[in-house]
Design a protein around this motif. Sequence first.
Motif, short mmCIF file in Angstrom:
data_model
loop_
_atom_site.label_atom_id
_atom_site.label_comp_id
_atom_site.label_asym_id
_atom_site.label_seq_id
_atom_site.Cartn_x
_atom_site.Cartn_y
_atom_site.Cartn_z
N HIS A 145 0.72 -1.19 -0.01
CA HIS A 145 0.04 -0.15 -0.09
C HIS A 145 0.95 1.17 -0.23
CE1 HIS A 145 -3.38 -2.62 0.45
NE2 HIS A 145 -2.98 -2.92 1.77
N ASN A 146 1.79 1.25 0.83
CA ASN A 146 2.64 2.41 1.08
C ASN A 146 3.45 2.48 -0.53
OD1 ASN A 146 2.17 2.86 3.71
ND2 ASN A 146 3.93 1.66 4.42
N THR A 147 3.95 1.67 -1.17
CA THR A 147 4.62 1.76 -2.30
C THR A 147 3.64 2.28 -3.38
OG1 THR A 147 6.10 0.03 -1.82
CG2 THR A 147 6.21 0.38 -4.13
N ARG A 148 2.51 1.72 -3.51
CA ARG A 148 1.77 2.39 -4.45
C ARG A 148 1.24 3.78 -4.12
NH1 ARG A 148 -1.20 -2.74 -3.64
NH2 ARG A 148 -0.67 -4.37 -5.30
N GLU A 149 1.15 4.08 -2.97
CA GLU A 149 0.76 5.45 -2.50
C GLU A 149 1.84 6.38 -3.15
OE1 GLU A 149 0.16 8.38 1.38
OE2 GLU A 149 0.30 6.16 1.66
N MET A 150 3.07 6.05 -2.84
CA MET A 150 4.38 6.65 -3.02
C MET A 150 4.34 6.92 -4.71
SD MET A 150 8.34 5.68 -2.74
CE MET A 150 8.08 4.59 -4.13
N ALA A 151 4.37 5.85 -5.56
CA ALA A 151 4.36 5.82 -6.95
C ALA A 151 3.26 6.74 -7.51
CB ALA A 151 4.26 4.51 -7.36
N ALA A 152 2.00 6.71 -6.85
CA ALA A 152 1.27 7.62 -7.38
C ALA A 152 1.37 9.13 -6.93
CB ALA A 152 -0.42 7.21 -6.67
N ALA A 153 1.98 9.25 -5.86
CA ALA A 153 2.06 10.55 -5.52
C ALA A 153 3.28 11.17 -6.65
CB ALA A 153 2.79 10.71 -4.13
N PHE A 154 4.10 10.54 -6.84
CA PHE A 154 5.22 11.04 -7.91
C PHE A 154 4.75 11.36 -9.10
CE2 PHE A 154 8.46 9.80 -4.71
CZ PHE A 154 9.18 11.00 -4.62
N ALA B 21 2.72 14.69 -8.73
CA ALA B 21 3.42 15.79 -8.70
C ALA B 21 4.35 16.16 -9.84
CB ALA B 21 4.35 15.47 -7.23
N LEU B 22 4.89 15.05 -10.58
CA LEU B 22 5.81 15.56 -11.53
C LEU B 22 5.55 15.02 -12.85
CD1 LEU B 22 9.16 15.00 -9.22
CD2 LEU B 22 8.36 16.92 -10.12
N PRO B 23 5.94 15.59 -14.04
CA PRO B 23 5.62 14.86 -15.42
C PRO B 23 6.80 13.72 -15.49
CG PRO B 23 6.75 17.00 -15.42
CD PRO B 23 6.31 16.87 -14.25
N PRO B 24 6.46 13.04 -16.36
CA PRO B 24 7.27 11.73 -16.71
C PRO B 24 8.62 12.25 -16.82
CG PRO B 24 5.38 11.48 -17.99
CD PRO B 24 5.32 12.94 -17.35
N GLY B 25 9.10 12.95 -17.54
CA GLY B 25 10.41 13.36 -17.77
C GLY B 25 11.44 13.95 -16.77
N LYS B 26 10.45 14.30 -15.53
CA LYS B 26 11.07 15.05 -14.48
C LYS B 26 11.02 14.12 -13.16
CE LYS B 26 11.74 19.03 -16.31
NZ LYS B 26 13.08 19.60 -16.61
N ARG B 27 10.43 12.99 -13.26
CA ARG B 27 10.51 12.02 -12.03
C ARG B 27 11.61 11.44 -11.79
NH1 ARG B 27 5.03 9.18 -14.53
NH2 ARG B 27 3.98 10.99 -14.60
N PRO B 28 11.92 11.10 -10.44
CA PRO B 28 13.39 10.52 -10.18
C PRO B 28 12.90 9.15 -10.53
CG PRO B 28 12.11 11.07 -8.02
CD PRO B 28 11.24 11.80 -9.43
N LEU B 29 13.98 8.25 -10.36
CA LEU B 29 13.81 6.66 -10.45
C LEU B 29 13.30 6.26 -9.21
CD1 LEU B 29 14.71 4.72 -12.83
CD2 LEU B 29 16.67 4.09 -11.32
N LEU B 30 12.25 5.33 -9.09
CA LEU B 30 11.71 4.90 -7.87
C LEU B 30 12.15 3.56 -7.74
CD1 LEU B 30 8.22 6.46 -8.21
CD2 LEU B 30 9.90 7.57 -7.08
N GLY C 24 3.96 0.30 -9.74
CA GLY C 24 4.18 1.63 -10.24
C GLY C 24 5.77 1.90 -9.68
N VAL C 25 6.66 1.26 -9.76
CA VAL C 25 8.11 1.65 -9.37
C VAL C 25 8.88 1.20 -10.72
CG1 VAL C 25 7.67 1.70 -6.70
CG2 VAL C 25 8.66 -0.39 -7.98
N ASP C 26 10.20 1.75 -10.44
CA ASP C 26 11.16 1.12 -11.50
C ASP C 26 11.96 -0.29 -11.28
OD1 ASP C 26 11.03 3.58 -13.47
OD2 ASP C 26 11.45 4.47 -11.47
N ARG C 27 12.17 -0.28 -9.84
CA ARG C 27 12.77 -1.59 -9.63
C ARG C 27 12.79 -2.02 -8.19
NH1 ARG C 27 16.12 -5.11 -12.88
NH2 ARG C 27 17.46 -6.24 -11.26
#
Length: 247
Positions: free
Chosen positions: A181-190, A193-202, A218-221
């Motif tokens: 749940h926490n991971t999904r919430e974090m991914a959704a928040a990013f 908050a930020l467009p695709p090209g500006k998001r950090p690697l999660l 919803g994360v990269d790795r």
Amino acid sequence: MSRIIRPYGDTTGDGMVQLSFTLPVPHDKRAEGAALQLAAKMGLDGAMLVHAKPIGDGYTFFVVYGASTHLVNLDEVKVVEKDYPHLSPKEVNDAIREKLGRKLCVVGACIGTDAHTVGIDAILNIKGVAGEKGLEYYRELRVVNLGAQVAVPDLVNRAVDEEADAVLVSQVVTQKDAHLHNTREMAAAFREALPPGKRPLLVVGGPRFDEGAATELGVDRIFTRGTTPSDVASYLVHRLVTMKESV
């Protein structure tokens, strides 16, 4: 080598496994019978009860031993293969300095109510783990460790303020799938908050994650048990330096 395998206990192919679990019943003969019945329904043939101990009012911990009736086909096993080269600290530093031309910023935290910082500290702190120094040791990495119980909005805001290239989150608490749940919430928040090209690697890590669930969450790795700082550093260089250079 055979591609069909069974567990090994006393002799090759005997299928013997040891299983532990807790049942919400007081310890008595009926509880022990329930434990053996459960083991049989889980596919253990001739299961033996080797340990039973009350662990509180109305709960009993069991260990059973028996032969698994199930087989595993190695050709059907799916894993997340390591798709990047393992680099030494010097190689990581050289790649970032030569190809990125600036320090790579990493923000790390334990989010939600998770107060277990052992995992994130092992990766980030200079003391490291398993004989390896953490990411703070790498000259070309700028590490911001926010510690434990960080609210997701605070993590997002700090990552934005720091212009983070990557966000590393450790989750050890897994009751009621809190880590998911926490991971999904974090991914959704990013994403919000930020467009695709500006998001950090999660990047998330913890002992109960499934490495193959990155897209679903919803994360990269996802990193799991046995991950070392150099594993993470090598991945960051692969995704943020090498892949971007090749685009």
